[in-house]
Design an enzyme around this catalytic site. Structure first.
Site, short mmCIF file in Angstrom:
data_model
loop_
_atom_site.label_atom_id
_atom_site.label_comp_id
_atom_site.label_asym_id
_atom_site.label_seq_id
_atom_site.Cartn_x
_atom_site.Cartn_y
_atom_site.Cartn_z
N GLY A 14 23.80 13.54 19.21
CA GLY A 14 23.28 12.21 18.87
C GLY A 14 22.47 12.22 17.59
O GLY A 14 22.27 13.26 16.95
N VAL A 16 19.22 11.72 17.20
CA VAL A 16 18.01 12.53 17.34
C VAL A 16 18.39 14.01 17.51
O VAL A 16 17.75 14.89 16.93
CB VAL A 16 17.16 12.05 18.54
CG1 VAL A 16 15.98 12.97 18.77
CG2 VAL A 16 16.67 10.62 18.31
N ARG A 41 32.27 13.45 26.75
CA ARG A 41 32.93 12.91 25.54
C ARG A 41 32.91 13.89 24.38
O ARG A 41 33.87 14.02 23.64
CB ARG A 41 32.20 11.62 25.07
CG ARG A 41 32.47 10.39 25.87
CD ARG A 41 31.72 9.21 25.26
NE ARG A 41 30.27 9.38 25.31
CZ ARG A 41 29.50 9.00 26.32
NH1 ARG A 41 30.05 8.42 27.36
NH2 ARG A 41 28.20 9.20 26.30
N SER A 42 31.80 14.58 24.19
CA SER A 42 31.66 15.46 23.02
C SER A 42 31.81 16.94 23.36
O SER A 42 31.76 17.78 22.46
CB SER A 42 30.31 15.25 22.35
OG SER A 42 30.23 13.96 21.82
N CYS A 130 9.05 5.67 19.36
CA CYS A 130 9.02 5.96 17.92
C CYS A 130 8.12 5.00 17.12
O CYS A 130 7.33 5.43 16.27
CB CYS A 130 10.44 5.96 17.36
SG CYS A 130 11.42 4.55 17.85
N GLN A 157 12.37 -2.24 12.10
CA GLN A 157 12.93 -1.01 12.66
C GLN A 157 14.36 -0.74 12.19
O GLN A 157 15.23 -1.62 12.23
CB GLN A 157 12.88 -1.08 14.20
CG GLN A 157 11.45 -1.20 14.69
CD GLN A 157 11.28 -1.12 16.20
OE1 GLN A 157 10.39 -1.77 16.73
NE2 GLN A 157 12.07 -0.32 16.89
N SER A 160 19.11 3.30 12.89
CA SER A 160 19.29 4.63 13.52
C SER A 160 18.39 4.79 14.73
O SER A 160 18.60 5.69 15.54
CB SER A 160 19.05 5.75 12.51
OG SER A 160 17.79 5.59 11.89
N GLY A 161 17.40 3.90 14.88
CA GLY A 161 16.59 3.89 16.10
C GLY A 161 17.43 3.59 17.34
O GLY A 161 17.02 3.86 18.45
N HIS A 254 11.18 3.53 10.21
CA HIS A 254 10.57 2.28 10.67
C HIS A 254 9.32 1.98 9.83
O HIS A 254 8.64 2.90 9.37
CB HIS A 254 10.11 2.39 12.12
CG HIS A 254 11.20 2.50 13.14
ND1 HIS A 254 12.55 2.41 12.85
CD2 HIS A 254 11.13 2.70 14.49
CE1 HIS A 254 13.25 2.53 13.97
NE2 HIS A 254 12.41 2.72 14.97
#
Ligand SMILES: NC(=O)c1ccc[n+]([C@@H]2O[C@H](COP(=O)([O-])OP(=O)(O)OC[C@H]3O[C@@H](n4cnc5c(N)ncnc54)[C@H](OP(=O)(O)O)[C@@H]3O)[C@@H](O)[C@H]2O)c1
Length: 343
Positions: A14, A16, A41-42, A130, A157, A160-161, A254
Site C-alpha cells: 500500500g 503507507v 490480491r498482491s 495523520c 488533505q 494519498s491519504g 496535508h
C-alpha cells in the site's frame, strides 16, 4: 553489535507500506529480516528492501512466527482481526489504523510529544491519525508555552491519504480534465470522465468538504480525531477542537489552517521561538518573501513545517498559523518507525 529485529509489514503493497520500507532503509533500522504481507490480491508480487526483492505473502494467522515487530497498515478491520495473533506470537504491534487508538490501555504516541506514554505498553502501540499528528506537531509546542484551550481548524488533505487507488484516481481524472475547452464552459469534462471510485465526487480540479463518514453531529469521524486523539496525546482532557476536513487535489502532504486560543497571553515573537525549537518541526515564516509551508515543499520530508504565524484577530488570546506535513511520513510510516526506535 546491537540486536537486530525480525519485522513484518502488514499492508506492504500500500501507499503507507511502501513508505515503511523506505523509512526503515533510510534510518538503517536494525532489521534481521522483513516479511511483506498483503491480501491474496498482491500475494506473489515482490517489494524491494535494501535492493533485494522480498516476496509478498498473503496475511494469515500464521504470518507472525518469529516476528519481533509488526507494523500494521492495512485498515482497521485487518488490525482488529490480526493484531492479537501477532501479539500472541510474541511480536510488538505498531498499528496505523484507528482500531485501538482510543483504548485506555493502548498508548497513542507521537515520540516528540508523549514518548513517555509507551512505558508499560502491552505489546500494542497506536499511531495517531495523520491530520492530528501533523496539527499537534505545531499545537503542542504552543501549548507548552501558553496552555491551549481550544482550536478551530480546516484541513487540506492530499489524495494519498486515501491510499494507492486514490492517487490513480486523481491522475486519471486530471488527464480527463485536461481535455477541457473554453467553449465547453470549462466544466463539461465533469460528465466525460471516469466515474469516481474512491471519492464520492470528482477530485481533480475540485475540493471535497468530506473526509471519512459523517456522524450524527454533522462532523465526520476524521474531524473529531483532533479533539479526541489530541486530548489523549497532550494529556489534556478539556481540549476542544472544531475541525472541517477537506480533500484537495494534491498528491502528497496535508496542510492545516489553525486558530487556537490559549490560557496565557500570547505573543507572536514567543510563539515563533517555541515553534522554531520544537523537534520535528521547522518554522518557515517569511511572508514578505512569499515563504510559508506548502505541501510540495514538505512532500518526502521528515519534518513538518509551520508558518503564517499571527495574532488571531477574532480570539482573545489567539494565534493563527498554518502547518504542512507529509502524512505518509510523520502521519504514518515515519512516526511508527520512530515508535519502534523508542521501543
Ligand atoms: N495513506 C495515509 O496517508 C495514511 C496515513 C495514516 C494512516 N493510514 C492508515 O494506514 C492504513 C493503510 O493505508 P494506505 O493508504 O497505505 O492504503 P492502501 O494504499 O489502500 O494499501 C492498503 C494495504 O493493505 C493491504 N490489505 C488490504 N486488505 C487486506 C487484507 N484483508 N489482508 C491483508 N492485507 C490487506 C493491501 O494489500 P493488497 O495490495 O493485497 O490490496 C495494501 O497493502 C489504513 O489503515 C489507513 O487508515 C494511512
Amino acid at each position: 553489535m546491537g540486536k537486530s529485529y525480525h519485522i513484518a509489514v502488514v499492508g506492504a503493497t500500500g501507499a503507507v507500506g511502501f513508505e515503511f520500507l523506505r523509512v526503515l532503509e533510510r534510518r538503517s533500522f536494525p532489521a534481521a529480516g522483513l516479511r511483506a504481507l498483503s491480501s491474496a490480491r498482491s500475494a506473489g508480487r515482490s517489494v524491494q528492501f535494501h535492493n533485494e526483492p522480498i516476496p509478498v505473502e498473503e496475511l494469515t494467522e500464521n504470518s507472525f512466527a518469529k516476528i519481533d515487530i509488526a507494523f500494521f497498515s492495512a485498515g482497521g478491520d485487518v488490525s482488529r482481526r490480526f493484531a492479537q495473533r501477532a501479539r500472541d506470537a510474541g511480536a510488538i504491534v505498531i498499528d496505523n489504523s484507528s482500531a485501538f487508538r482510543m483504548e485506555p490501555d493502548v498508548p497513542l504516541v507521537i515520540p516528540e510529544i508523549n514518548g513517555e506514554d509507551m512505558k508499560g505498553h502491552r505489546g500494542l502501540v497506536a499511531n495517531p491519525n495523520c491530520t492530528t499528528a501533523i496539527a499537534l506537531m505545531a499545537i503542542y509546542p504552543l501549548h507548552r508555552a501558553f496552555g491551549v484551550r481550544r482550536a478551530f481548524a480546516s484541513s487540506y488533505q492530499a489524495v494519498s491519504g486515501s491510499g494507492a487507488r486514490a492517487i490513480e484516481e486523481l491522475k486519471k481524472q486530471t488527464e480527463a480534465a485536461l481535455q477541457v475547452r473554453q467553449s465547453d464552459g470549462l466544466v463539461l469534462w465533469r460528465d466525460r470522465q471516469v466515474t469516481p471510485q474512491v471519492f464520492p465526487h470528482p477530485i481533480a480540479f475540485n475540493v471535497l468538504p468530506q473526509v471519512d463518514a459523517f456522524l450524527e453531529s454533522g462532523y465526520t469521524k476524521e474531524e473529531m480525531k483532533l479533539q479526541n486523539e489530541g486530548r489523549k496525546i497532550m494529556h489534556l482532557s478539556d481540549f476542544r477542537a472544531s475541525v472541517t476536513c477537506v480533500r484537495v487535489p494534491v498528491y502528497r502532504a496535508h496542510s492545516i489552517a489553525i486558530s487556537a486560543e490559549f490560557e496565557k497571553k500570547v505573543s507572536v515573537e514567543q510563539a515563533r521561538e517555541a515553534l522554531a525549537k520544537a523537534p520535528g518541526l521547522e518554522l518557515v515564516d517569511e511572508p514578505q518573501k512569499n515563504r510559508y509551508p506548502m505541501p510540495l515543499n514538505v512532500a518526502g520530508k521528515d519534518n513538518c513545517e509551520v508558518g503564517r504565524v499571527r495574532l488571531d484577530c477574532a480570539l482573545e488570546n489567539g494565534l493563527a498559523f498554518w502547518v504542512s506535513g507529509d502524512q505518509l511520513l510523520k502521519g504514518a510510516a515515519l512516526n511508527a518507525v520512530q515508535i519502534a526506535e523508542l521501543l
